[in-house]
Scaffold this active site. Structure first.
Site, PDB file in Angstrom:
ATOM      1  N   GLY A   7       0.876  -1.170   0.000  1.00  0.00           N
ATOM      2  CA  GLY A   7       0.000   0.000   0.000  1.00  0.00           C
ATOM      3  C   GLY A   7       0.909   1.214   0.000  1.00  0.00           C
ATOM      4  O   GLY A   7       1.572   1.497   0.997  1.00  0.00           O
ATOM      5  N   VAL A  11      -0.888   6.354   4.116  1.00  0.00           N
ATOM      6  CA  VAL A  11      -0.211   5.810   5.306  1.00  0.00           C
ATOM      7  C   VAL A  11       1.079   5.079   4.914  1.00  0.00           C
ATOM      8  O   VAL A  11       2.115   5.242   5.561  1.00  0.00           O
ATOM      9  CB  VAL A  11      -1.148   4.855   6.092  1.00  0.00           C
ATOM     10  CG1 VAL A  11      -0.419   4.241   7.277  1.00  0.00           C
ATOM     11  CG2 VAL A  11      -2.394   5.597   6.562  1.00  0.00           C
ATOM     12  N   ASN A  95     -11.722  -4.711   2.860  1.00  0.00           N
ATOM     13  CA  ASN A  95     -10.346  -4.868   3.343  1.00  0.00           C
ATOM     14  C   ASN A  95      -9.982  -6.298   3.755  1.00  0.00           C
ATOM     15  O   ASN A  95      -8.819  -6.693   3.665  1.00  0.00           O
ATOM     16  CB  ASN A  95     -10.076  -3.883   4.479  1.00  0.00           C
ATOM     17  CG  ASN A  95      -9.938  -2.460   3.951  1.00  0.00           C
ATOM     18  OD1 ASN A  95      -9.963  -2.245   2.739  1.00  0.00           O
ATOM     19  ND2 ASN A  95      -9.793  -1.488   4.831  1.00  0.00           N
ATOM     20  N   SER A 119      -4.149  -1.946   8.149  1.00  0.00           N
ATOM     21  CA  SER A 119      -5.452  -1.781   7.495  1.00  0.00           C
ATOM     22  C   SER A 119      -6.590  -2.009   8.490  1.00  0.00           C
ATOM     23  O   SER A 119      -6.520  -2.881   9.349  1.00  0.00           O
ATOM     24  CB  SER A 119      -5.581  -2.783   6.339  1.00  0.00           C
ATOM     25  OG  SER A 119      -4.438  -2.752   5.528  1.00  0.00           O
ATOM     26  N   ARG A 151      -2.127  10.228  20.403  1.00  0.00           N
ATOM     27  CA  ARG A 151      -3.255  11.181  20.418  1.00  0.00           C
ATOM     28  C   ARG A 151      -3.683  11.502  21.854  1.00  0.00           C
ATOM     29  O   ARG A 151      -4.078  12.627  22.157  1.00  0.00           O
ATOM     30  CB  ARG A 151      -4.429  10.600  19.621  1.00  0.00           C
ATOM     31  CG  ARG A 151      -4.127  10.584  18.132  1.00  0.00           C
ATOM     32  CD  ARG A 151      -5.265  10.001  17.326  1.00  0.00           C
ATOM     33  NE  ARG A 151      -4.971  10.085  15.894  1.00  0.00           N
ATOM     34  CZ  ARG A 151      -5.456   9.265  14.991  1.00  0.00           C
ATOM     35  NH1 ARG A 151      -6.257   8.273  15.349  1.00  0.00           N
ATOM     36  NH2 ARG A 151      -5.139   9.426  13.726  1.00  0.00           N
ATOM     37  N   HIS A 175      -9.003  -0.796  18.617  1.00  0.00           N
ATOM     38  CA  HIS A 175      -8.757   0.452  17.867  1.00  0.00           C
ATOM     39  C   HIS A 175     -10.063   0.850  17.172  1.00  0.00           C
ATOM     40  O   HIS A 175     -10.226   0.681  15.963  1.00  0.00           O
ATOM     41  CB  HIS A 175      -7.623   0.217  16.867  1.00  0.00           C
ATOM     42  CG  HIS A 175      -7.278   1.423  16.051  1.00  0.00           C
ATOM     43  ND1 HIS A 175      -6.803   2.591  16.596  1.00  0.00           N
ATOM     44  CD2 HIS A 175      -7.346   1.646  14.706  1.00  0.00           C
ATOM     45  CE1 HIS A 175      -6.602   3.478  15.636  1.00  0.00           C
ATOM     46  NE2 HIS A 175      -6.928   2.926  14.480  1.00  0.00           N
TER      47      HIS A 175
HETATM   48  N1  LIG Z   1      -4.337   1.035  12.277  1.00  0.00           N
HETATM   49  C1  LIG Z   1      -4.287   2.346  12.221  1.00  0.00           C
HETATM   50  O1  LIG Z   1      -3.993   3.023  13.206  1.00  0.00           O
HETATM   51  C2  LIG Z   1      -4.557   3.061  10.921  1.00  0.00           C
HETATM   52  C3  LIG Z   1      -4.236   4.407  10.758  1.00  0.00           C
HETATM   53  C4  LIG Z   1      -4.510   5.043   9.551  1.00  0.00           C
HETATM   54  C5  LIG Z   1      -5.087   4.319   8.513  1.00  0.00           C
HETATM   55  N2  LIG Z   1      -5.381   3.013   8.697  1.00  0.00           N
HETATM   56  C6  LIG Z   1      -5.934   2.197   7.603  1.00  0.00           C
HETATM   57  O2  LIG Z   1      -4.913   1.986   6.641  1.00  0.00           O
HETATM   58  C7  LIG Z   1      -5.499   1.731   5.369  1.00  0.00           C
HETATM   59  C8  LIG Z   1      -4.845   2.620   4.302  1.00  0.00           C
HETATM   60  O3  LIG Z   1      -5.164   3.966   4.523  1.00  0.00           O
HETATM   61  P1  LIG Z   1      -4.613   5.080   3.505  1.00  0.00           P
HETATM   62  O4  LIG Z   1      -5.092   6.386   4.034  1.00  0.00           O
HETATM   63  O5  LIG Z   1      -3.167   4.873   3.263  1.00  0.00           O
HETATM   64  O6  LIG Z   1      -5.422   4.705   2.182  1.00  0.00           O
HETATM   65  P2  LIG Z   1      -4.989   5.033   0.667  1.00  0.00           P
HETATM   66  O7  LIG Z   1      -6.210   4.833  -0.156  1.00  0.00           O
HETATM   67  O8  LIG Z   1      -4.289   6.321   0.600  1.00  0.00           O
HETATM   68  O9  LIG Z   1      -3.932   3.885   0.320  1.00  0.00           O
HETATM   69  C9  LIG Z   1      -4.260   2.533   0.239  1.00  0.00           C
HETATM   70  C10 LIG Z   1      -3.438   1.937  -0.886  1.00  0.00           C
HETATM   71  O10 LIG Z   1      -3.663   0.518  -0.895  1.00  0.00           O
HETATM   72  C11 LIG Z   1      -3.554   0.118  -2.255  1.00  0.00           C
HETATM   73  N3  LIG Z   1      -4.127  -1.223  -2.424  1.00  0.00           N
HETATM   74  C12 LIG Z   1      -5.433  -1.582  -2.433  1.00  0.00           C
HETATM   75  N4  LIG Z   1      -5.531  -2.914  -2.617  1.00  0.00           N
HETATM   76  C13 LIG Z   1      -4.272  -3.404  -2.728  1.00  0.00           C
HETATM   77  C14 LIG Z   1      -3.728  -4.693  -2.923  1.00  0.00           C
HETATM   78  N5  LIG Z   1      -4.507  -5.777  -3.051  1.00  0.00           N
HETATM   79  N6  LIG Z   1      -2.403  -4.825  -2.997  1.00  0.00           N
HETATM   80  C15 LIG Z   1      -1.578  -3.739  -2.866  1.00  0.00           C
HETATM   81  N7  LIG Z   1      -2.036  -2.490  -2.677  1.00  0.00           N
HETATM   82  C16 LIG Z   1      -3.372  -2.322  -2.614  1.00  0.00           C
HETATM   83  C17 LIG Z   1      -4.299   1.196  -3.024  1.00  0.00           C
HETATM   84  O11 LIG Z   1      -3.977   1.196  -4.381  1.00  0.00           O
HETATM   85  C18 LIG Z   1      -3.827   2.445  -2.280  1.00  0.00           C
HETATM   86  O12 LIG Z   1      -2.701   3.044  -2.909  1.00  0.00           O
HETATM   87  C19 LIG Z   1      -7.010   1.978   5.563  1.00  0.00           C
HETATM   88  O13 LIG Z   1      -7.670   0.744   5.752  1.00  0.00           O
HETATM   89  C20 LIG Z   1      -7.071   2.817   6.834  1.00  0.00           C
HETATM   90  O14 LIG Z   1      -8.300   2.686   7.500  1.00  0.00           O
HETATM   91  C21 LIG Z   1      -5.139   2.373   9.874  1.00  0.00           C
HETATM   92  O1  LIG Z   2      -9.623   6.738  11.765  1.00  0.00           O
HETATM   93  C1  LIG Z   2      -9.361   5.935  10.863  1.00  0.00           C
HETATM   94  O2  LIG Z   2     -10.240   5.391  10.190  1.00  0.00           O
HETATM   95  C2  LIG Z   2      -7.927   5.652  10.500  1.00  0.00           C
HETATM   96  C3  LIG Z   2      -7.087   5.232  11.653  1.00  0.00           C
HETATM   97  O3  LIG Z   2      -7.577   4.088  12.271  1.00  0.00           O
HETATM   98  C4  LIG Z   2      -6.845   6.332  12.633  1.00  0.00           C
HETATM   99  O4  LIG Z   2      -7.092   6.141  13.823  1.00  0.00           O
HETATM  100  O5  LIG Z   2      -6.372   7.402  12.197  1.00  0.00           O
END
Ligand SMILES: NC(=O)c1ccc[n+]([C@@H]2O[C@H](COP(=O)([O-])OP(=O)(O)OC[C@H]3O[C@@H](n4cnc5c(N)ncnc54)[C@H](O)[C@@H]3O)[C@@H](O)[C@H]2O)c1
Ligand SMILES: O=C(O)C[C@H](O)C(=O)O
Length: 308
Positions: A7, A11, A95, A119, A151, A175
């Site tokens: 990805g 992030v 996801n 994710s 945070r 989370h």
């Molecule tokens: N755990 C946490 O604290 C936390 C924090 C922030 C975001 N997230 C999660 O992280 C994920 C990504 O967020 P983001 O803002 O970077 O999204 P984003 O849309 O900017 O990036 C996601 C990327 O994943 C790629 N992707 C999709 N399917 C794929 C696959 N099968 N193989 C390879 N790449 C693939 C997409 O092309 C995209 O570039 C989301 O699910 C979000 O909720 C979690």
């Molecule tokens: O809030 C979200 O959906 C993304 C991530 O889990 C976060 O806490 O920033």
């Protein structure tokens, strides 16, 4: 030390950038399915190297997992982020399939890797990796608590009108908007309990602001956050890569700890070269125990939606 980040979105790229700036990894591979996207992000980041003074080599690939061969650490950020008004749990339909395919492809080329799941819904995605791969439990780590704790410290510093470096605190539990358990009774300013400085009502406000930290940013940005998430992931990666034995709250498989079994949820762990070196058991108050059990019920409801 080779790190793969799947990805190359908001992030994933932020995480790669922080890893590179900290200059502890020899190689970071970014992988995405969007044609040319990871290659472009990698090139842009590499053009920061002389400006920011790092030697980490960042490369990108569109879906070629052979490029990830023998990664010491793999980070999964692939998948969709939420939009304003959504919960993280609503992302499971899309996801889960992505995380399942990506984790098995990564393990094919890096069978000894430590895997960090980002994710969302993160606790359930971490559980999914446990259920669908043969990786040992110490090598499957969900990132959420490190971000939620950052945070929490931000909100505590705001309430105390203090620099963030004066403040310490931790968030455990799921989370999610309702599942986080900010440990307000344990939080300190220069080793003095914050309850010495803040009223019960103000501390309750800090707790509620912390729990909706992700939702607040999603409303402001139109998509979810990436700077602090990327920084939090890079902290976990560094602790593992450099065998730091640092404590972070992470989502890990519990087998009786905290009176919970067969669930991945955030608890304090020690991170080192083996991934999760140990789970730290801390004494919780009756109210915190109840909140933790309620949080686990929420995570289990989402886990039940998985088709394993
Ligand atoms: N755990 C946490 O604290 C936390 C924090 C922030 C975001 N997230 C999660 O992280 C994920 C990504 O967020 P983001 O803002 O970077 O999204 P984003 O849309 O900017 O990036 C996601 C990327 O994943 C790629 N992707 C999709 N399917 C794929 C696959 N099968 N193989 C390879 N790449 C693939 C997409 O092309 C995209 O570039 C989301 O699910 C979000 O909720 C979690
Ligand atoms: O809030 C979200 O959906 C993304 C991530 O889990 C976060 O806490 O920033």
């Amino acid at each position: 030390m080779k790190v793969t980040v799947v990805g190359a979105g908001a992030v994933g790229a932020s995480c790669a950038e922080y890893i590179a700036i900290k200059n502890f990894a020899s190689e970071v591979v970014l992988l995405d399915i969007k044609e040319g996207y990871a290659e472009g992000k990698a090139m842009d980041l590499m053009q920061c190297a002389s400006l920011n003074g790092f030697d980490t080599k960042i490369t990108g690939t569109t879906g070629d997992y052979s490029k990830t061969t023998n990664s010491d650490i793999c980070v999964i950020t692939s998948g969709i982020p939420r939009k304003p008004g959504m919960t993280r749990e609503e992302l499971i339909g899309i996801n889960a399939g992505i995380v399942k395919t990506v984790s098995s492809s990564l393990i094919e080329y890096s069978p000894n890797t430590v895997m960090i799941v980002v994710s969302n819904p993160m606790d359930t995605m971490t559980y999914l990796v446990h259920k669908t791969t043969d990786l040992p439990k110490n090598k499957i780590i969900g990132m959420g608590g490190a971000l939620d704790s950052a945070r929490f410290k931000y909100r505590l510093a705001e309430a105390l009108d203090a620099p963030i470096s004066d403040v310490d605190g931790m968030v455990i539990g799921g989370h999610s908007d309702t599942g986080m358990v900010p440990l307000t009774a344990h939080a300190t300013r220069n080793s003095i309990k914050v309850s010495e400085f803040l009223s019960k009502e103000r501390l309750e406000q800090v707790k509620e602001d912390t729990k909706v930290g992700g939702a607040t940013l999603t409303k402001l940005l139109g998509t979810s956050a990436w700077y602090a998430p990327g920084a939090a992931v890079s902290g976990l990666v560094q602790a593992i890569a450099c065998d730091q034995k640092k404590m972070f709250p992470c989502s890990t498989l519990l087998e009786g700890e905290y009176d919970l079994d067969d669930i991945c949820i955030g608890v304090p762990v020690i991170l080192g070269r083996n991934g999760i070196e140990s789970i730290v058991n801390i004494e919780l108050s009756a109210a915190e125990k109840t909140h933790m059990q309620q949080s686990a019920e929420g995570v289990r409801k989402t886990n039940d939606l998985l088709t394993l």
